[in-house]
Design a protein around this motif. Structure first.
Motif, short mmCIF file in Angstrom:
data_model
loop_
_atom_site.label_atom_id
_atom_site.label_comp_id
_atom_site.label_asym_id
_atom_site.label_seq_id
_atom_site.Cartn_x
_atom_site.Cartn_y
_atom_site.Cartn_z
N ALA A 40 0.65 -1.06 0.05
CA ALA A 40 -0.38 -0.20 0.08
C ALA A 40 0.59 0.75 0.04
CB ALA A 40 -0.89 0.22 1.53
N LEU A 41 0.72 2.29 -0.83
CA LEU A 41 1.04 3.14 -0.81
C LEU A 41 0.41 4.70 -0.88
CD1 LEU A 41 4.23 4.70 -2.06
CD2 LEU A 41 3.41 5.01 -4.64
N THR A 42 1.09 4.70 0.12
CA THR A 42 0.24 6.00 0.81
C THR A 42 0.77 7.76 -0.05
OG1 THR A 42 -0.64 4.81 2.47
CG2 THR A 42 -1.13 7.74 2.30
N LEU A 43 0.40 7.93 -0.93
CA LEU A 43 0.62 9.78 -0.84
C LEU A 43 0.63 10.44 -0.50
CD1 LEU A 43 -0.57 8.54 -5.00
CD2 LEU A 43 1.32 7.62 -3.80
N GLY A 44 1.51 11.93 -0.39
CA GLY A 44 1.23 13.13 0.36
C GLY A 44 0.06 13.76 -0.30
N ASP A 45 -0.83 13.01 -1.26
CA ASP A 45 -2.31 13.99 -1.09
C ASP A 45 -3.07 13.29 -0.51
OD1 ASP A 45 -2.62 12.08 -2.46
OD2 ASP A 45 -3.28 12.98 -4.07
N GLY A 46 -2.88 11.98 0.40
CA GLY A 46 -3.66 11.01 1.04
C GLY A 46 -4.41 10.05 0.28
N SER A 47 -4.16 9.75 -0.54
CA SER A 47 -4.70 9.25 -1.49
C SER A 47 -3.86 7.92 -1.54
CB SER A 47 -5.60 9.45 -3.03
OG SER A 47 -4.07 9.65 -4.12
N ALA A 48 -4.50 7.20 -1.73
CA ALA A 48 -2.90 5.26 -1.51
C ALA A 48 -3.44 4.58 -2.79
CB ALA A 48 -4.37 4.72 -0.08
N ILE A 49 -2.63 4.26 -3.22
CA ILE A 49 -2.72 2.99 -4.21
C ILE A 49 -2.42 1.94 -3.56
CG2 ILE A 49 -0.77 2.23 -6.21
CD1 ILE A 49 -0.73 4.79 -6.75
N ASP A 50 -3.23 0.93 -3.64
CA ASP A 50 -2.66 -0.76 -3.14
C ASP A 50 -2.75 -1.36 -4.74
OD1 ASP A 50 -4.09 -0.26 -1.09
OD2 ASP A 50 -6.05 -0.07 -1.14
N LEU A 51 -1.48 -1.99 -4.10
CA LEU A 51 -0.75 -3.47 -5.27
C LEU A 51 -0.99 -4.57 -4.61
CD1 LEU A 51 1.22 -0.69 -4.99
CD2 LEU A 51 1.98 -1.72 -7.34
N VAL A 52 -1.44 -5.43 -5.62
CA VAL A 52 -1.96 -6.99 -4.99
C VAL A 52 -0.67 -7.70 -5.79
CG1 VAL A 52 -3.45 -6.66 -3.74
CG2 VAL A 52 -4.13 -7.86 -6.20
N THR A 53 0.00 -9.37 -5.36
CA THR A 53 0.29 -10.31 -7.05
C THR A 53 -0.83 -10.61 -7.15
OG1 THR A 53 2.27 -9.92 -5.66
CG2 THR A 53 2.26 -11.39 -7.07
N ALA A 54 -0.96 -10.44 -8.83
CA ALA A 54 -1.84 -11.86 -8.84
C ALA A 54 -1.85 -12.51 -8.29
CB ALA A 54 -1.87 -11.56 -10.36
N ARG A 55 -3.20 -13.27 -8.21
CA ARG A 55 -3.33 -14.61 -6.69
C ARG A 55 -4.04 -15.46 -6.76
NH1 ARG A 55 -3.35 -11.02 -1.16
NH2 ARG A 55 -5.86 -10.50 -1.64
N GLN A 56 -4.23 -16.47 -6.77
CA GLN A 56 -5.85 -16.99 -6.41
C GLN A 56 -5.42 -17.75 -4.49
OE1 GLN A 56 -4.93 -20.52 -8.89
NE2 GLN A 56 -7.44 -20.99 -8.96
N GLU A 57 -6.63 -17.60 -4.61
CA GLU A 57 -6.91 -18.22 -2.41
C GLU A 57 -7.73 -19.41 -2.85
OE1 GLU A 57 -6.95 -13.07 -1.17
OE2 GLU A 57 -9.26 -14.23 -1.22
N PHE A 58 -6.59 -19.47 -1.54
CA PHE A 58 -7.46 -21.01 -0.90
C PHE A 58 -7.96 -21.32 0.48
CE2 PHE A 58 -4.23 -21.77 -3.72
CZ PHE A 58 -5.01 -22.10 -5.37
N TYR A 59 -8.77 -21.35 0.90
CA TYR A 59 -9.34 -21.07 1.82
C TYR A 59 -9.91 -22.69 3.00
CZ TYR A 59 -10.89 -16.53 1.19
OH TYR A 59 -11.41 -15.58 0.98
N ALA A 60 -8.94 -23.00 4.04
CA ALA A 60 -8.49 -24.45 4.54
C ALA A 60 -9.90 -24.25 5.62
CB ALA A 60 -7.50 -24.17 5.21
#
Length: 880
Positions: free
Chosen positions: A527-547
């Motif tokens: 998560a990159l929080t910029l000087g103006d308060g806005s945010a850029i959330d970055l995720v690696t393309a992924r697949q999720e599994f729930y045990a």
């Protein structure tokens, strides 16, 4: 004089909209145009006395002051009124066709995108509470049904459906509908249909199958548009055009199954008018063959590339090798939720193994055997440029659930039956009608981005895209950012998916854009929080599994499509590329555009709410925030998950974080009501009984929050504390405190909730009963209470006295100060001590009650009270 008319060769929509207009303009005369369709002509002849219509020959054009036209605005379609069009004082138009260069100037225009012009007029009648007779209701439904194919054509809108629903109780005659909607073909029409079918040719143009039939005859035969529709229904084609030279003219009609091609553009050079999927025209001084060639040229120029297997496939592909055991392959299928795997020998595709094959092998205790013994060999494959229509045909004719996509002999991806269904759903035209049409998968969003995004955010996207190109990684804007952009809502924070490790790319962005970077190695997110308060959330393309249900997911890298599939609802699975040269290219793998158009929330798979129960709360938030509705199956799955008690299994920190997001919403009160209505409340707040009392209190709190923000704009308060206090108010205090502890409520928030729960009930009753309370007493009652307790008092007791007392305290009493301080008491010669606090409080009470009004009087009172103290007495109340 006022007259109402419609286009020549009028259909039932034209006739019905004329009659509806006659009810809006009761002084106007109906004028039937020449050249009615056969079924309309028969209807007019049968109901002549009820219609009371005239012919153009019976109208004195010189006396017409207002002309009302329905179902067209095209000058060339009104030849029977040509002498009047440039002379009449007023022209009122009611139409549902797109505008064109040949349109009449209108004094009054109602033109909206609905399936039938009759719908527009019926809405006006219903708004005006104008009575509709059973005959009129039947005719109006005839008009709507004919132009929408009984509500089945892809241009049908919800407004058409609603119009029919509201007309039906007025007394529709089903026998009349059946008689005139399904009239048999005449002998001449059957002959023309046979000739067209025999002359039909088919072309494959960029994956779109086009049928075209050109014939010539001496006699005019009506109903070419209906015959074209019939041909589209009986042949295998995406588009079908008929070209018929009859009686010295060339008549052209077109019909389409797909929305990607706009037929009005195809026939624009030939003067065609109509809708995106329905078009017709008449060409003078030409031949059928010549018109056919012109039509083909336009088709080759205008038809875009059809959706292909490459646009629907998933990549990279999950595979097993020939030596993988049946038991291991079965375990992998359960883990990844697949129903089949391609089987490889080295890099070569040798077969497909399905879950059904594995289940049979396990049934016979063959879990140790290799999958090559049970796989289907010589699998049917497609290339990435195979049209989806061909993919669908292979799946249905071969009964195949998945097709490997091959490129240069290697496995490039796989397309499943579910992929094809999602693609077909996403290609459906929006049925909502009105408003701007949403972009579709494959469209370039760049023009939309430039018009809707602030320049700073647009520049940021371009910088990110250029950085991605330099680093040779693929980056996409996804999720809520894309959803809100398409809905025309303000956007601020940016969600990105990176088809590479996201954290290293985020670090490079930080060097470009600045800001503070937070990373989570376990999930591959940043998560990159910029000087103006806005945010850029970055995720690696992924697949999720729930045990297990409600557990945190296990994560592994994947591609864009699998990443989007893990999301909560289809409307949040939209994405567009930031890389050149496909910057702005819109991806919609799961029908998100169609659901966004319908205002519908749909989960992507049946266990969605079980695996992540917090999606139940998000469903309620999005439903109320956007005015969406839960898709029927999704609602059923939600209710099943609630009955299974999955919400109670969620970690309390995660649950509280999601509740805080809900409390912060503009429509939080409505969301909480909905939450209790769906049965989620008891799992979140055990012991809280939901009924009309709690419902009214929650809505009242929502109103009081809106009031406080407007009336007390400088007063800060915690919405979460106020809503929690409202929910728990009827519980015994100790039980409510225990529940707050279970929720892991932060101490500062608890200190705002607990006083409200402890004091509000008794205070509300006392304030409601007391007609007059001394300001000093009101101060003692309310000072020290958090503002949330005061707002809860006002929400709970809409009694005028409560509001009077609370607002008087907050707006006046709490702001009234004594001019004296401890220094003033010292100056009077008294030593500091505990009595100072009591004396100052007594002086302030006197100020509040108006018994002292100047500094001198305050000093005199203080001197008197301190003198009593010096004599060994406790300071008495200043009112004594």
């Amino acid at each position: 004089m006022q007259v109402i008319t419609t286009h020549q060769n009028a259909d039932f929509d034209a006739l019905a909209s004329m009659v509806a207009a006659g009810k809006l303009y009761p002084q106007a005369k109906l004028v039937i145009p020449p050249g009615l369709g056969p079924n309309v002509r028969e209807f007019v002849a049968l109901y002549k006395d009820l219609l009371q219509a005239k012919t153009p020959q019976e109208v004195d054009f010189s006396s017409v002051r207002r002309l009302i036209v329905t179902d067209t605005r095209q000058r060339s379609r009104l030849p029977h009124f040509r002498p009047l069009l440039d002379k009449v004082a007023e022209i009122h138009l009611f139409d549902h066709h797109p505008p064109g260069a040949d349109d009449l100037p209108a004094t009054c225009l109602l033109a909206e995108k609905v399936g039938a012009a009759t719908t527009l007029l019926v809405e006006k009648l219903l708004e005006g509470n104008i009575r509709i007779t059973p005959f009129e209701a039947t005719l109006f439904i005839l008009g709507i049904f004919e132009d929408t194919g009984c509500l089945t054509y892809n241009r049908t809108t919800m407004r058409d459906v609603q119009a029919v629903c509201r007309l039906w109780p007025e007394g529709v005659n089903l026998e009349v509908l059946q008689t005139f909607l399904h009239q048999p073909l005449t002998g001449a029409q059957r002959g023309l249909l046979d000739n067209l079918l025999a002359a039909a040719e088919f072309r494959e143009i960029r994956g779109v199958r086009v049928g075209i039939a050109a014939v010539a005859g001496e006699e005019y035969v009506g109903g070419l548009a209906d015959l074209t529709q019939k041909l589209l229904e009986i042949v295998d084609a995406d588009l079908f055009f008929t070209v018929a030279a009859m009686a010295g003219r060339v008549y052209v009609a077109g019909r389409s199954r797909m929305r990607q091609v706009d037929l009005t553009e195809v026939l624009s050079d030939l003067g065609g008018r109509g809708h995106r999927s329905v078009v017709s025209t008449v060409v003078e001084n030409d031949t059928a063959e010549s018109v056919k060639e012109k039509l083909l040229l336009m088709l080759y120029r205008l038809i875009p590339q059809a959706r292909t297997a490459g646009s629907a496939m998933s990549s990279p592909v999950r595979t097993v090798n020939e030596d993988t055991t049946v038991a291991e392959a079965h375990k992998l299928m359960l883990r990844y939720g697949h129903s089949g795997f391609p089987v490889l020998k080295g890099d070569r595709l040798t077969g497909i193994i399905s879950r059904r094959d594995l289940d049979k092998a396990l049934h016979h205790n063959l879990g140790h055997a290799p999958v090559r013994a049970f796989m289907s060999r010589n699998p049917v494959t497609v290339s990435s440029d195979t049209p989806i229509r061909e993919v669908r045909r292979l799946m249905t004719t071969r009964d195949i659930g998945r097709l490997p996509v091959m490129e240069n002999g290697s496995l490039a991806g796989i397309v499943t039956r579910t992929d094809v269904l999602h693609l077909l759903e996403s290609e459906e035209e929006s049925p909502t009608g009105g408003g701007a049409e949403l972009p579709q998968a494959g469209d370039d969003l760049t023009p939309l981005l430039k018009t809707r995004l602030p320049q700073k955010i647009m520049g940021r996207l371009l910088i990110i895209g250029q950085a991605a190109d330099r680093e040779e990684v693929k980056v996409y804007a996804v999720g809520g950012f894309v959803r809100d952009l398409l809905l025309g809502l303000p956007v601020r924070d940016l969600d990105l998916v990176v088809e590479a490790p996201a954290i290293p790319f985020a670090e490079k962005l930080q060097r470009l854009l600045g800001g503070r970077l937070t990373t989570h190695e376990q999930f591959g997110t940043a998560a990159l929080t910029l000087g103006d308060g806005s945010a850029i959330d970055l995720v690696t393309a992924r697949q999720e599994f729930y045990a297990r249900p409600a557990a945190l997911p296990e994560v592994e890298a994947s591609g864009l499509k699998n990443d989007l599939f893990r999301r909560d609802f289809t409307v949040n699975t939209l994405a567009f590329s930031l890389n050149a040269p496909r910057f702005g290219h819109l991806f919609d793998f799961f029908g998100g555009i169609a659901d966004l158009s319908r205002g519908m929330l749909r989960v992507l798979y049946n266990l969605s709410f079980i695996e992540d129960p917090l999606r139940i709360l998000r469903a309620i938030r999005f439903e109320q925030r956007f005015g969406f509705r839960l898709e029927e199956s999704t609602r059923s799955l939600l209710q099943s998950a609630v009955r299974a008690g999955v919400v109670a299994k969620v970690g309390k920190e995660r649950l509280l974080a999601e509740l805080k997001l809900l409390f912060a919403e503009e429509k939080a009160a409505q969301m909480l009501v909905r939450l209790f209505e769906l049965g989620v409340g008891p799992q979140l707040f055990p012991g809280v009984a939901y009924g009309e009392k709690l419902r009214a209190r929650l809505l009242a709190v929502g109103e009081i929050i809106a009031w406080a923000r407007k009336t007390w704009p400088d007063t800060a308060f915690a919405r979460a504390a106020l809503f929690l206090a409202a929910i728990l108010l009827d519980l015994p205090f100790q039980e409510a405190r225990h529940l707050l502890r279970r929720l892991r409520l932060p101490k500062d928030l608890g200190q705002r909730v607990l006083p409200a729960l402890r004091e509000a009930p008794a205070l509300a009753e006392r304030l409601a009963q007391a007609e007059k309370i001394l300001p000093s007493e009101l101060n003692r009652l309310l000072s020290g209470l958090p503002v949330e307790a005061l707002l809860l008092l006002m929400a709970e007791q809409k009694h005028g006295r409560v509001w009077q007392h609370v607002t008087t305290y907050w707006e006046k009493i709490r702001l009234t100060k004594s001019e004296l301080t401890g220094h003033d008491l010292e100056a009077l010669g008294f030593p500091p001590g505990p009595a100072f606090h009591k004396v100052l409080a007594a002086v302030r009470d006197a100020c509040l009650d108006g018994r002292v009004s100047s500094r001198e009087e305050e000093l005199a009172l203080a001197r008197s009270l301190l003198a009593e103290q010096r004599e060994g007495e406790e300071p008495k109340d200043a009112s004594d």
